[in-house]
Design a protein around this motif. Structure first.
Motif, mmCIF file in Angstrom:
data_model
loop_
_atom_site.group_PDB
_atom_site.id
_atom_site.type_symbol
_atom_site.label_atom_id
_atom_site.label_comp_id
_atom_site.label_asym_id
_atom_site.label_seq_id
_atom_site.Cartn_x
_atom_site.Cartn_y
_atom_site.Cartn_z
ATOM 1 N N ASN A 1 -16.922 -4.785 -12.722
ATOM 2 C CA ASN A 1 -16.211 -5.118 -11.477
ATOM 3 C C ASN A 1 -15.028 -4.195 -11.222
ATOM 4 O OD1 ASN A 1 -17.989 -7.202 -11.034
ATOM 5 N ND2 ASN A 1 -16.606 -8.800 -11.751
ATOM 6 N N VAL A 2 -14.245 -3.948 -12.260
ATOM 7 C CA VAL A 2 -13.070 -3.079 -12.099
ATOM 8 C C VAL A 2 -13.517 -1.654 -11.777
ATOM 9 C CG1 VAL A 2 -11.099 -2.057 -13.298
ATOM 10 C CG2 VAL A 2 -11.541 -4.510 -13.489
ATOM 11 N N PRO B 1 -0.472 5.136 -8.457
ATOM 12 C CA PRO B 1 -1.663 5.971 -8.340
ATOM 13 C C PRO B 1 -2.882 5.140 -7.979
ATOM 14 C CG PRO B 1 -0.945 5.796 -10.626
ATOM 15 C CD PRO B 1 0.089 5.139 -9.778
ATOM 16 N N ILE B 2 -2.986 3.979 -8.534
ATOM 17 C CA ILE B 2 -4.051 3.039 -8.202
ATOM 18 C C ILE B 2 -3.371 1.687 -8.135
ATOM 19 C CG2 ILE B 2 -6.156 1.923 -9.008
ATOM 20 C CD1 ILE B 2 -6.823 4.477 -10.452
ATOM 21 N N SER B 3 -3.683 0.928 -7.126
ATOM 22 C CA SER B 3 -3.019 -0.352 -6.980
ATOM 23 C C SER B 3 -3.368 -1.286 -8.130
ATOM 24 C CB SER B 3 -3.401 -0.994 -5.647
ATOM 25 O OG SER B 3 -2.867 -2.286 -5.591
ATOM 26 N N VAL C 1 -14.700 2.776 -5.542
ATOM 27 C CA VAL C 1 -14.876 2.660 -4.092
ATOM 28 C C VAL C 1 -13.554 2.865 -3.366
ATOM 29 C CG1 VAL C 1 -15.387 1.011 -2.232
ATOM 30 C CG2 VAL C 1 -16.954 1.240 -4.163
ATOM 31 N N MET C 2 -12.481 2.269 -3.888
ATOM 32 C CA MET C 2 -11.198 2.325 -3.192
ATOM 33 C C MET C 2 -10.477 3.662 -3.333
ATOM 34 S SD MET C 2 -9.692 -1.448 -3.749
ATOM 35 C CE MET C 2 -8.555 -1.264 -2.397
ATOM 36 N N LEU D 1 0.823 -1.212 0.000
ATOM 37 C CA LEU D 1 0.000 0.000 0.000
ATOM 38 C C LEU D 1 0.856 1.260 0.000
ATOM 39 C CD1 LEU D 1 -2.765 -1.022 2.539
ATOM 40 C CD2 LEU D 1 -2.916 -0.948 0.050
ATOM 41 N N HIS D 2 2.106 1.157 0.377
ATOM 42 C CA HIS D 2 2.973 2.325 0.447
ATOM 43 C C HIS D 2 3.688 2.616 -0.870
ATOM 44 C CE1 HIS D 2 2.453 0.963 4.615
ATOM 45 N NE2 HIS D 2 2.323 2.248 4.825
#
Length: 108
Positions: A84-85, A12-14, A91-92, A7-8
């Motif tokens: 789904n993506v 920009p988006i995982s 949301v995240m 997460l670190h």
């Protein structure tokens, strides 16, 4: 060569979260170039070439190269991957997903 994403990391988006949303979709055999475990965050370098993320302000465009299972209808699988993506990323991240572009690389 295996990379471990956390997460670190300065993504920009995982990419891992995008992969999980994609791989959870019924009919998806794999993401092109995928090797490893998306849930743990350990992925091979080639995999990141199959997931594209472009951020423009508060919105994002995502591109995916996928492999579809032979017994599934390709357009239905692609629509479900897009849904789904889009849902998981919005949301995240709170970013608006403008597009999830899918390229079916092969059928397996």
């Amino acid at each position: 060569e295996i990379y471990t994403l956390s997460l670190h990391d300065a993504l920009p988006i995982s990419i891992v979260n995008i992969a999980v949303a994609c791989l959870e979709t019924e009919g998806v055999a794999s993401i092109s170039g995928f090797s490893g475990d998306a849930v743990s965050g350990k992925i091979k370098k080639d995999f990141t070439k199959s997931v594209g993320v472009k951020i423009n302000g508060n919105s994002v465009n995502i591109s995916l190269n996928i492999i579809v299972k032979r017994e599934f209808v390709i357009p239905e699988v692609c629509i479900n991957v897009q849904k789904n993506v889009r849902e998981k990323v919005e949301v995240m991240t709170g970013l608006k997903v403008n597009a999830v572009n899918i390229e079916v690389e092969k059928i397996q």
